[in-house]
Design an enzyme around this catalytic site. Structure first.
Site, PDB file in Angstrom:
ATOM      1  CB  THR A  40      -0.938   0.006   1.227  1.00 25.78           C
ATOM      2  OG1 THR A  40      -1.887  -1.058   1.087  1.00 25.78           O
ATOM      3  CG2 THR A  40      -1.684   1.327   1.329  1.00 25.78           C
ATOM      4  CE  LYS A  50       3.199  11.297   2.920  1.00 24.42           C
ATOM      5  NZ  LYS A  50       1.946  10.585   3.246  1.00 24.42           N
ATOM      6  N   GLY A 113      -1.209 -16.136  -1.297  1.00 24.16           N
ATOM      7  CA  GLY A 113      -0.621 -17.077  -0.351  1.00 24.16           C
ATOM      8  C   GLY A 113      -1.590 -17.411   0.760  1.00 24.16           C
ATOM      9  CB  VAL A 182      -2.432  11.079   9.096  1.00 24.00           C
ATOM     10  CG1 VAL A 182      -1.325  11.237   8.074  1.00 24.00           C
ATOM     11  CG2 VAL A 182      -1.876  11.214  10.516  1.00 24.00           C
ATOM     12  N   GLY A 269      -9.588   6.110   8.432  1.00 27.11           N
ATOM     13  CA  GLY A 269      -8.552   5.179   8.849  1.00 27.11           C
ATOM     14  C   GLY A 269      -8.551   3.910   8.020  1.00 27.11           C
ATOM     15  CG  HIS A 441      21.762  32.518  10.725  1.00 28.48           C
ATOM     16  ND1 HIS A 441      20.453  32.761  11.045  1.00 28.48           N
ATOM     17  CD2 HIS A 441      22.192  33.572   9.971  1.00 28.48           C
ATOM     18  CE1 HIS A 441      20.100  33.928  10.528  1.00 28.48           C
ATOM     19  NE2 HIS A 441      21.134  34.444   9.868  1.00 28.48           N
TER      20      HIS A 441
END
Length: 460
Positions: A40, A50, A113, A182, A269, A441
């Site tokens: 997945t 993404k 399987g 998410v 979910g 920085h």
């Protein structure tokens, strides 16, 4: 009948990583997979999501480039091209896994399987059936999107993340997203970026309810500012067809409400999936739909193990990989170095969110005295350059020892920077030890200095 030291059912992040580790330890390994290698995550989850967020982020950045002195006319977003790019990337990564299998002399067997007896797997495919055997069998069959029994949720126009990512996605005018976790916030970010009207329905009181409260609340404020509508404490009651799309009916604190969209995304979910992995007469123990495993990842069937979404309460690719590695190392007498209880969480919204270790609320619930330091990126040079949103970094430490217990970031590149704090928590570093290192920085990470200084002052 072919015999192996290990048979792995499922070639997702848990399965393929476990197989490669076992082969490196000298084991003969077979991997059985009835779909593409990579599972997945690679084909219908992490990676294509993404890629889509990368594309929508580019579109958003170019469209809003005037603030940086860059303007472009006629900028278009081609979602068909983005979905095609998904396939290209997934195909390339899948081929890479198969190449690693070949190099490691791992036998990849395509088919379903089914464990027919301890030590025995039947592989069914278009070519027929074959039996293979091993004293050790690892089930890593992953998960599928969950669809609760809500009236109307099974009708046309109600999509899951899998369906959008494998080709049913297009440039919708409006979308209602059920679930502010998410999956929900990542897709909300994507569709909002490309100009789609987005509404999120979340059953709890904030977005991302399982992580630090301030992260979810902060992201909610940013999304509202961008035009995303949301109803919190909203329990969905039904979905019905209307002209132009679908209407989602919900109840919010005793009051009925509804919202319409061209399509609905069910993003509440995922649920463990092991259909067909066990013969009818050989059923393992389960709990809340998950395979029950012991501390060595062994199921109730001797010699049969399980890792990843199929057995874990934390459904993340890196958790599956870590469990797969730990499982085979235990099988073949090697010790594992990874702390499986310390899980970094990464969310690719804009800004990104990353979290590891304890939150302040969880520490207090566990009776641990803590202090929290916070650094704001309002004056961070890099954040100003990119015209970044309200961002911050929080670090949680034991109030008595100064040991870092957790960190929670909402800022650009948070998903990369959390690694430093994961190491700190895993190795029980103190705030003072983290302050020894100089941070360059201009970078986003120099704001961590401010959070640590703030925390150090509170620790005294």
């Amino acid at each position: 009948m072919k015999e192996f030291d290990l048979i792995v059912i499922g070639a997702g992040p848990g399965g393929y990583v476990a197989a490669l580790r076992a082969a490196k330890l000298g084991a003969s390994v077979a991997v059985v997979e009835n779909r593409q290698t990579g599972g997945t995550c690679l084909n219908r989850g992490c990676i294509p999501t993404k890629n889509m967020l990368h594309s929508s982020g580019l579109y958003h950045e170019i469209s809003a480039g005037g603030v940086a002195g860059v303007s472009a006319d006629g900028v278009n977003f081609n979602i068909d091209a983005v979905l095609e790019r998904n396939k290209e990337i997934s195909t390339k990564l899948s081929a890479g896994i198969e190449s690693m299998f070949k190099s490691a002399h791992i036998e990849l067997i395509h088919g379903q399987g089914t464990i027919t007896a301890p030590g025995q797997v039947k592989v069914s495919s278009e070519q027929g059936e074959e039996l293979i055997s091993s004293k050790k069998i690892l089930v890593a069959t992953g998960s599928v999107p969950a669809r609760p029994p809500i009236p109307g949720l099974d009708q046309e126009g109600v999509l899951t993340s899998d369906e959008i990512l494998v080709g049913n996605g297009r440039h919708f005018n409006s979308i209602v997203i059920i679930g502010g976790g998410v999956i929900g916030v990542e897709f909300a970010t994507f569709f909002n970026d490309i100009g789609c009207k987005v509404t999120i329905l979340e059953g709890l009181d904030r977005l991302l309810p399982i992580i630090d409260r301030e992260l979810g609340q902060g992201l909610g404020m940013i999304m509202k500012k961008r035009g995303v509508e949301m109803a919190l404490n909203a329990m969905v009651k039904s979905v019905e067809k209307v002209d132009g799309g679908l209407k989602v009916n919900y109840e919010q604190k005793g009051t009925a409400g509804s919202v319409q969209g061209e399509v609905v995304l069910c993003a509440i979910g995922r649920k463990p999936y092991f259909v067909g992995a066990f013969a009818q007469e050989l059923q393992p123990a389960t709990e809340r739909g998950r395979l029950v495993v012991d501390s060595n990842f062994q199921t109730s069937i001797p010699g049969v193990y399980a890792v990843g979404d199929v057995s874990s309460t934390v459904q993340l690719a890196h958790v599956a990989s870590a469990q797969g590695t730990a499982c085979v190392e235990s099988m073949f007498g090697k010790g594992s170095n990874t702390d499986l209880n310390l899980v970094p969480s990464c969310i690719y919204s804009r800004p990104e969110i990353a979290s590891v270790g304890l939150t302040e609320a969880k520490a207090k619930e566990d009776g641990i005295p803590v202090k929290v330091g916070k650094g704001l990126l309002g004056a961070n040079a890099r954040n100003l350059i990119i015209n970044g949103d309200r961002s911050f970094m929080k670090v949680v430490a034991n109030a008595e020892t100064g040991v870092v217990l957790g960190a929670h970031f909402m800022c650009e590149h948070a998903t990369e920077m959390i690694c430093e704090l994961s190491q700190a928590v895993a190795n029980k570093l103190t705030v003072k030890q983290l302050m020894i290192a100089m941070r360059p920085h201009p970078t986003f990470t120099e704001t961590l200095n401010e959070a640590l200084q703030d925390l150090s002052a509170k620790l005294g």
